[in-house]
Design an enzyme around this catalytic site. Structure first.
Site, PDB file in Angstrom:
ATOM      1  N   CYS A   2       0.988  -1.448  -0.080  1.00 49.63           N
ATOM      2  CA  CYS A   2      -0.248   0.006   0.167  1.00 49.63           C
ATOM      3  C   CYS A   2       1.049   1.162  -0.321  1.00 49.63           C
ATOM      4  O   CYS A   2       1.933   1.069  -0.128  1.00 49.63           O
ATOM      5  CB  CYS A   2      -1.104   0.117   1.408  1.00 49.63           C
ATOM      6  SG  CYS A   2      -1.871  -1.549   1.629  1.00 49.63           S
ATOM      7  N   ILE A  55      -3.645  -8.980   1.129  1.00 48.41           N
ATOM      8  CA  ILE A  55      -4.233 -10.217   2.234  1.00 48.41           C
ATOM      9  C   ILE A  55      -5.579  -9.189   2.702  1.00 48.41           C
ATOM     10  O   ILE A  55      -6.019  -8.276   3.209  1.00 48.41           O
ATOM     11  CB  ILE A  55      -3.186 -10.298   3.271  1.00 48.41           C
ATOM     12  CG1 ILE A  55      -2.236 -11.123   2.887  1.00 48.41           C
ATOM     13  CG2 ILE A  55      -4.076 -11.462   4.594  1.00 48.41           C
ATOM     14  CD1 ILE A  55      -2.216 -12.627   2.757  1.00 48.41           C
ATOM     15  N   ASN A  77       1.551  -0.292   5.102  1.00 47.54           N
ATOM     16  CA  ASN A  77       2.152  -0.632   3.959  1.00 47.54           C
ATOM     17  C   ASN A  77       3.407  -1.510   4.274  1.00 47.54           C
ATOM     18  O   ASN A  77       4.096  -1.734   5.009  1.00 47.54           O
ATOM     19  CB  ASN A  77       3.112   0.508   2.973  1.00 47.54           C
ATOM     20  CG  ASN A  77       3.833  -0.008   1.576  1.00 47.54           C
ATOM     21  OD1 ASN A  77       3.377  -0.740   1.124  1.00 47.54           O
ATOM     22  ND2 ASN A  77       4.918   0.866   1.559  1.00 47.54           N
ATOM     23  N   ASP A 104      -3.536  -8.945   8.286  1.00 44.40           N
ATOM     24  CA  ASP A 104      -2.193  -8.981   9.264  1.00 44.40           C
ATOM     25  C   ASP A 104      -2.428  -7.166  10.173  1.00 44.40           C
ATOM     26  O   ASP A 104      -1.227  -6.616  10.712  1.00 44.40           O
ATOM     27  CB  ASP A 104      -1.177  -8.757   8.063  1.00 44.40           C
ATOM     28  CG  ASP A 104      -0.639  -7.955   7.414  1.00 44.40           C
ATOM     29  OD1 ASP A 104      -1.809  -7.907   6.907  1.00 44.40           O
ATOM     30  OD2 ASP A 104       0.338  -8.017   6.422  1.00 44.40           O
ATOM     31  N   GLY A 380      14.533 -12.411  -6.251  1.00 38.35           N
ATOM     32  CA  GLY A 380      15.804 -12.966  -5.757  1.00 38.35           C
ATOM     33  C   GLY A 380      17.227 -12.030  -5.642  1.00 38.35           C
ATOM     34  O   GLY A 380      17.987 -12.244  -5.153  1.00 38.35           O
TER      35      GLY A 380
END
Length: 648
Positions: A2, A55, A77, A104, A380
């Site tokens: 966010c 989520i 965020n 969360d 990565g």
């Protein structure tokens, strides 16, 4: 993922929510799914949020969010990957509320109520930028994650009693606050010209700063008094010392522990209520993440790569081969000079602070491609810094051993000899090096090295020089600001030069360049990125590995390769490192020449008054000749000039 913004107007404001909306709308790209504003007129506080729903996509995840008691208000965020474990811990302690949803954000608020801020973020596994208002204590707390994955700016607008403390995920939000007139900091500009990014804790604007990774800022309003305090909740230097004091001696144990830690990290970060993919270059780092994710998935994961017509930069065939072996659903897009031109015009807006890593171009294009199919993409990033992947880790000590006996005068002569040979000759030498350790684009590296040999007195000096482009003197009227590279005490006890370089890169280059590049490239089109290597438990494990388990026989990432070779054949991976680059140097002599030439006009530089025109014009002339490759230096100037054009 966010975007957050907010402010505390010390003199109060009659337009709190309107100003908050204005700030949040400036970063709408970070959160296209939802928005919200909360304010307290008595305290002069406003918190604003833009949401990208990952989520709990329901209204139960809406921000700003208040705690059950009403004491705390939070904008956040990032992602807390272990938030369900934190919920279990709260339940065991009898401190869990009646949950309204499964976000969360709600977990964080309940944990703040029970343990407090520092104890909560110390438990959190994830990436985060947090702004928390404590209504009872009249205290604002800003927190940034351990490694600096998520950005968080803060600072002051106005003067005296009319000052306003502003904060946000990007400078766009701060600039949107009414009355913002903070000018360019010449001192910070000098650091940008040296490092091609403005290092934390500074920003390009006066009185505006980045909160450093692993830090918390608290601002108290108690009556007429105010107090600001910054403290750390996690230090990489502590991790380095603790890891080296407790090394893993067994190679088998190290490889097994690394596979477990990375598999756990990938598993946690693969959790989302939206599709998740992986950026795949075909190199060690991205291939490891893709391999572990595919091994845990019951269906083909989606992988993404960017290709180029120039073979020196094109990793697409390698990525394609790895994807074919792993059985992923692979997507490839090609980058042309025309594509680059279309992206370049957007860069000053995407990176609303001067930023000059030219791989920002393919980064944005691969994000744009991925966003058509997924909302979250893993990368990565940090494999090089943690496991010894950059070429400078190999060459710096070797080179210093060979030249340290030379007087400064002889070093200058050696530099002159290196510059006499065209880059094409050095490229040929690099490709023919024995032992499978050939180095691509050695000409560019040789010229850069020659330029630096003239004034270094140790291998650490050589490293600092290698990560510096322009001297600070190229900026008119600038004073020198200290940076983390000046803190020699932080590396006390780190005997290997290679480990010191990895440490410094993790403190500076990783958050200020790599993570900034990826965050803006992705969030500019509403894509969340995740980096499994940056689970702090993986970082802590990496620093328990002795140097010989990272760098061996001219190759980096030894332990990481052993994990990867369980999933991907060695022959698909072992090749010279190329990096995620683009042929900008050639394009500046070709399709980008007119654009660059216009920005580097002497009259323009003189009129603006920030940069010394003479060295810049000479560098441009040398680059156009084809005998010298000054891509990085020129890109640094060009990105500042392009930014200045729209942010004057």
């Amino acid at each position: 993922m966010c975007g957050l913004a907010g402010f505390i107007a010390l003199a109060g404001s009659a337009t709190l929510e309107a100003d908050g909306v204005r700030m949040a709308d400036a970063i709408a790209h970070r959160g296209p799914d939802d928005s919200g504003v909360w304010s307290d007129a008595v305290a002069g506080v406003c918190l604003a949020h833009r949401r990208l729903s990952i989520i709990d996509r329901s209204t139960a995840g809406h921000q700003p969010m208040r705690s059950i008691s009403g004491r705390f208000v939070l904008v956040f965020n990032g992602e807390i990957y272990n938030h369900l474990d934190i919920r279990d811990e709260l339940t065991a302690a009898g401190a869990a509320p009646v949950w309204r949803g499964h976000s969360d954000t709600e977990t964080l608020l309940a944990a703040f109520e029970h343990w407090g801020v520092k104890a909560t973020v110390s438990r959190a596994v994830g990436m985060f930028a947090i702004a928390l208002w404590d209504r009872r204590e009249r205290r604002l707390t800003l927190v940034r994650d351990r490694l600096g994955e998520k950005p968080l700016y803060h600072g002051w607008v106005g003067r005296g009693a009319n000052r306003t403390l502003v904060f946000g995920s990007e400078l766009k939000a701060l600039r949107a606050y009414p009355g913002f007139d903070n000018g360019v900091s010449r001192d910070a500009l000098a650091l940008y010209m040296q490092h091609c990014a403005v290092p934390a804790p500074y920003s390009i604007y006066r009185d505006i700063f980045k909160l450093a990774p692993g830090h918390m800022l608290t601002f108290d309003l108690t009556g007429s008094a105010e107090a600001t305090r910054i403290e750390t909740f996690w230090r990489l230097s502590d991790v380095v010392r603790q890891g080296m004091a407790d090394p893993i001696r067994s190679e088998a144990e190290a490889v097994a522990a690394l596979e477990v830690a990375l598999s756990r990290s990938v598993s946690l970060q693969a959790v989302a209520d939206v599709p998740v993919g992986v950026f795949l270059s075909g190199g060690v780092d991205s291939s490891t993440i893709a391999a572990l994710m595919q091994a845990q998935s019951g269906r083909r994961i989606q992988t993404f790569t960017v290709g180029f017509d120039d073979e020196k930069f094109d990793e697409a065939p390698h990525a394609r081969a790895v994807a074919r072996h792993l059985g992923t659903d692979h997507h490839e897009t090609r980058l042309t000079p025309a594509d680059a031109l279309s992206v370049i015009s957007r860069l000053p807006t995407l990176y609303d602070e001067p930023f000059a890593d030219s791989s920002q171009i393919p980064s944005h294009l691969i994000c744009r491609e991925a966003r058509q199919r997924v909302t979250v993409a893993m990368s990565g990033d940090a494999g090089d810094e943690l496991f010894g992947g950059y070429n400078r880790y190999f060459w710096s000590r070797r080179i210093w051993r060979r030249v340290r006996w030379l007087s400064p005068g002889l070093r200058r002569q050696l530099a002159t000899v290196i510059h006499l040979l065209p880059t094409s000759v050095w490229d040929g030498v690099g490709a023919s090096l024995p032992g499978g350790i050939g180095v691509s684009r050695l000409g560019d590296k040789a010229y850069k090295l020659a330029h630096r040999l003239k004034s270094v007195n140790s291998v650490d000096d050589l490293y600092r020089s290698l990560v510096t482009e322009w001297p600070a003197s190229v900026v008119r009227g600038a004073d020198r600001l200290p940076t983390l590279l000046d803190d020699s005490a932080a590396v006390e006890g780190v005997s290997e030069a290679e480990h010191r370089m990895m440490f410094w890169d993790s403190l500076t280059y990783l958050p200020d360049d790599i993570l900034t590049k990826v965050d803006r490239a992705a969030m500019g089109i509403g894509l969340e990125t995740r980096a499994p290597f940056l689970d702090h438990r993986v970082v802590e494990l990496a620093w328990r590995l002795p140097l010989q388990m990272k760098m061996r026989q001219g190759m980096g990432k030894w332990a990481l390769r052993q994990v990867l070779y369980k999933y991907v054949p060695r022959e698909l991976i072992e090749r010279p490192k190329t990096g995620f680059g683009v042929p900008i140097g050639d394009w500046l002599r070709g399709p980008l020449r007119d654009w660059a030439g216009g920005l580097l006009e002497e009259s323009r530089l003189i009129e603006e008054g920030y940069l010394e025109p003479a060295p810049i014009r000479e560098t441009w002339k040398q680059h156009l000749s084809g005998r010298y490759d000054w891509t990085a230096r020129l890109w640094c100037v060009l990105m500042f000039e392009a930014w200045l054009r729209i942010n004057r």
